[in-house]
Design a protein around this motif. Structure first.
Motif, PDB file in Angstrom:
ATOM      1  N   LEU A  57      34.399 -11.579  30.487  1.00 53.13           N
ATOM      2  CA  LEU A  57      33.481 -12.494  31.172  1.00 53.13           C
ATOM      3  C   LEU A  57      32.956 -13.565  30.233  1.00 53.13           C
ATOM      4  N   LEU A  58      32.671 -13.198  29.001  1.00 51.07           N
ATOM      5  CA  LEU A  58      32.144 -14.173  28.049  1.00 51.07           C
ATOM      6  C   LEU A  58      33.200 -15.224  27.710  1.00 51.07           C
ATOM      7  N   GLN A  59      34.424 -14.791  27.530  1.00 48.26           N
ATOM      8  CA  GLN A  59      35.503 -15.741  27.289  1.00 48.26           C
ATOM      9  C   GLN A  59      35.677 -16.672  28.492  1.00 48.26           C
ATOM     10  N   ARG A  60      35.652 -16.115  29.692  1.00 48.68           N
ATOM     11  CA  ARG A  60      35.796 -16.927  30.905  1.00 48.68           C
ATOM     12  C   ARG A  60      34.587 -17.848  31.103  1.00 48.68           C
ATOM     13  N   HIS A  61      33.391 -17.395  30.727  1.00 51.51           N
ATOM     14  CA  HIS A  61      32.179 -18.231  30.786  1.00 51.51           C
ATOM     15  C   HIS A  61      32.395 -19.499  29.963  1.00 51.51           C
ATOM     16  N   ILE A  62      32.850 -19.334  28.737  1.00 50.55           N
ATOM     17  CA  ILE A  62      33.070 -20.486  27.850  1.00 50.55           C
ATOM     18  C   ILE A  62      34.194 -21.370  28.385  1.00 50.55           C
ATOM     19  N   LEU A 111      31.543 -16.308  38.577  1.00 45.86           N
ATOM     20  CA  LEU A 111      31.370 -15.272  37.552  1.00 45.86           C
ATOM     21  C   LEU A 111      29.944 -14.765  37.439  1.00 45.86           C
ATOM     22  N   ILE A 112      28.985 -15.516  37.981  1.00 43.27           N
ATOM     23  CA  ILE A 112      27.585 -15.183  37.714  1.00 43.27           C
ATOM     24  C   ILE A 112      26.955 -14.376  38.847  1.00 43.27           C
ATOM     25  N   ALA A 113      26.076 -13.455  38.446  1.00 40.33           N
ATOM     26  CA  ALA A 113      25.318 -12.669  39.419  1.00 40.33           C
ATOM     27  C   ALA A 113      24.244 -13.540  40.058  1.00 40.33           C
ATOM     28  N   ASP A 114      23.860 -13.213  41.264  1.00 41.52           N
ATOM     29  CA  ASP A 114      22.815 -13.973  41.952  1.00 41.52           C
ATOM     30  C   ASP A 114      21.480 -13.907  41.216  1.00 41.52           C
ATOM     31  N   ASP A 115      21.242 -12.810  40.502  1.00 45.66           N
ATOM     32  CA  ASP A 115      19.975 -12.645  39.774  1.00 45.66           C
ATOM     33  C   ASP A 115      20.139 -12.864  38.262  1.00 45.66           C
ATOM     34  N   LYS A 160      29.919  -8.968  37.000  1.00 46.72           N
ATOM     35  CA  LYS A 160      29.410 -10.347  36.968  1.00 46.72           C
ATOM     36  C   LYS A 160      28.566 -10.549  35.712  1.00 46.72           C
ATOM     37  N   ILE A 161      28.317 -11.805  35.383  1.00 41.72           N
ATOM     38  CA  ILE A 161      27.419 -12.134  34.280  1.00 41.72           C
ATOM     39  C   ILE A 161      25.994 -11.968  34.783  1.00 41.72           C
TER      40      ILE A 161
END
Length: 139
Positions: free
Chosen positions: A7-12, A25-29, A113-114
């Motif tokens: 997830l961190l690699q995909r975030h970047i 990729l991100i959580a609603d909260d 999710k992130i």
């Protein structure tokens, strides 16, 4: 590779290049902490999808030719935690100045999710590129 490291690699990879994919990729909260940001007049904590996406949208509108490079992702013993080191550069639209930065990003995943990000960067470099003062943290 652990869930969080992936997830961190995909975030970047997607935050700037494919923001729609990043939003998936991100959580609603999601909580995104930026401990250095208040020194340049920005929020130190963003909570929830709406606030995070709003801030990212503002950021993407304020820069051009933004790119990340030299990414190193460190998986942790806990598969839901990861840390990354990454460099970036862009041009700040309002000032026309080059922005160069080095980030350290902590990520916690939940439910695939992130769920949490904590991002450290050098606020002096950001202030110079944005032509903004460093604010007194005590006031």
């Amino acid at each position: 590779m652990t869930i969080a490291a992936d997830l961190l690699q995909r975030h970047i990879q997607t935050l700037v290049a494919d923001n729609g994919q990043w939003q998936a990729l991100i959580a609603d909260d999601l909580v995104w902490e930026l401990p250095s940001a208040p020194t340049i007049g920005h929020p130190g904590r963003l909570s929830g999808r709406e606030e995070v996406v709003g801030f990212v949208t503002w950021f993407l509108g304020a820069v051009e030719q933004f790119r990340f490079f030299d990414l190193t992702v460190h998986a942790c013993a806990d598969p839901d935690m990861a840390v990354a080191e990454v460099k970036a550069e862009a041009r700040i639209k309002p000032t026309g100045r080059l922005y160069r930065q080095e980030y350290v990003v902590f990520l916690r995943a939940a439910g695939g999710k992130i769920a949490f990000l904590r991002e450290y960067f050098n606020p002096v470099w950001a202030a110079q590129a944005m032509d903004t003062p460093i604010l007194d943290l005590e006031s």
